[in-house]
Design an enzyme around this catalytic site. Sequence first.
Site, PDB file in Angstrom:
ATOM      1  N   GLU A  67       0.696  -1.399  -0.163  1.00 49.76           N
ATOM      2  CA  GLU A  67      -0.276   0.157   0.282  1.00 49.76           C
ATOM      3  C   GLU A  67       0.675   1.445   0.050  1.00 49.76           C
ATOM      4  OE1 GLU A  67      -3.968   2.111   0.208  1.00 49.76           O
ATOM      5  OE2 GLU A  67      -3.219   0.307  -0.625  1.00 49.76           O
ATOM      6  N   THR A 105     -12.035   9.061 -11.299  1.00 48.67           N
ATOM      7  CA  THR A 105     -11.430   8.160 -10.559  1.00 48.67           C
ATOM      8  C   THR A 105     -11.623   6.940 -10.935  1.00 48.67           C
ATOM      9  OG1 THR A 105      -9.847   9.324  -8.641  1.00 48.67           O
ATOM     10  CG2 THR A 105     -11.936   8.999  -8.104  1.00 48.67           C
TER      11      THR A 105
END
Length: 565
Positions: free
Chosen positions: A378, A501
Amino acid sequence: MLLKGFMLSLVLYAVYHLASNGGQFMFDFSGQSKWERAQSEVRQAILDSWHTYEKYGWGYDVYHPIKQEGENMGPKPLGWMIVDSLDTLMIMDCPEEVSRARDWIKNDLDYTFDYNVNTFETTIRMLGGLLSAYHFSNDDVYLDKAVQLANALHGAYDSPSGIPYSSVNLKSGKGIKNHVDNGASSTAEAATVQLEMKYLSKLTGEILWWNLAEKVMQVLESNKPQDGLVPIYVNPDTGKYQGHLIRLGSRGDSYYEYLLKQYLQTNKQELVYWDMYRESVEGVKKHLVSDSYPSGLTFIGELDNGIGGKLSTKMDHLVCFYGGLLALGATGGLTLNEAQSLKSWNEEREADFKLGEELTYTCYKMYHDVSPTGLSPEIVVFNEDTSKSKDFIIKPLDRHNLQRPETVESLFYLYRLTGDVKYREMGYEIFQNFIKYTKVVNSEGEVSFSSLSDVTSFDSNGLPKFKDNTESFWWAETLKYLYLLFDDTNKIPLTDYVFNTEAHPFPRFDTNDYFKTGWRRKIDENEKAQMRESKVIDKSNLPEAQPVDKSADQEAKEIIEEIAG
């Protein structure tokens, strides 16, 4: 309990080795070219796992592929999985799956119940998914639901400043302040609803949503952010930025994305967004870009204390969208060769494109250099210390992988714009590792995919550390971008579409006297951005969906004549 855990481990062990197959695929696509086969493999992965979700988790917002069960985030489903994934199924031409999803949306989806939702996430995933589905199908079912949802969301914008509250109650329409961060809204979340709201206005002829979205941008711009870089929090009461933290990762990312995409959505006719985008790009280059040691990987850091403070070398995987964005901004959706032949091509655009390529390569390395999975964590922290040998480190709490799309998104853009096969090769490597290490097959041979809690190690049985969760953006974004990366037919041309997005494609359109940006940038402290006057809307009696048979432009002209009369 121990026996149960041991048996589960044995099952997962068998499942993992069945799924990994030595890193090779079990599908047979003989007779196809290399990239046709790759695209077919992505399609098969989508359909296999979608069918498993249909069987065990249908309608639920959250799906646990190992437990083979779903759950909702609230008292009723929001369509989190189905709506978000629908246009992926449409793009792949899956009529049976689309038909089942449509029936569920028509009969089981309702956005008027008592539940607090995140304004941003619900807009980009649900509203965006419904609008894209309507575009590809021209089916009023989707537009009706989109209007119902937008009516429920509009109360989030009823703040003193016009900056939306972070949450809103679907039934009451009451906006709700963030329960943390002193009630501040995320800057990215406030500034990443505009494509959806504007497109809805264009489809329905109703200007309310357009004005709500534009007001947010006018308020944010009135803060006159230095070098186009904005703190990641904004106060909905005052419209002023809160704190000093600047980053292109979480809570900052899509603010910058939608500056460019609002410019492209209206066919490059609203220069205010191009100006804001260009200013932000130069600000990023000036303040946030650095290189790692020893390989010189280009990365984008963070400014914990704002401009003038020390650059943190932390970079979220979320930042990996920016390479593709820079490339798209440089060419406007044309291929690189086409763009370079224009008089408008200059050193600035060339530098943007080069930086986009460098950043995307860095993001690829965040996968390639991670052992044993070849999947990105991440977050990474890049190294600038010449005494250390690794370009980045991964902290223990950042080792998870949610199957995020940002890197393959940028690879998709760069391949479309350059035709360079290396971007396909990078994407295929990432796809193979997703298949090998995140694929879960149950005792019936049914396929699912799960996020991982740690990409840097296996468990004691030599298995990937599954989180037992499938994110909706795995189907909506990651696999969609991979499918399009390997596509040879130019589906969704970048000169005609802009992706929101959440990877929902919207068609570009022209502005007119009714639908256009109604404010201008604040040039100095004595000149305020001016909002144009518009028809007053009775918010207590919001419109039902009225899909227009005529063009939206004609509808708008008739409304203007009605007002003038």
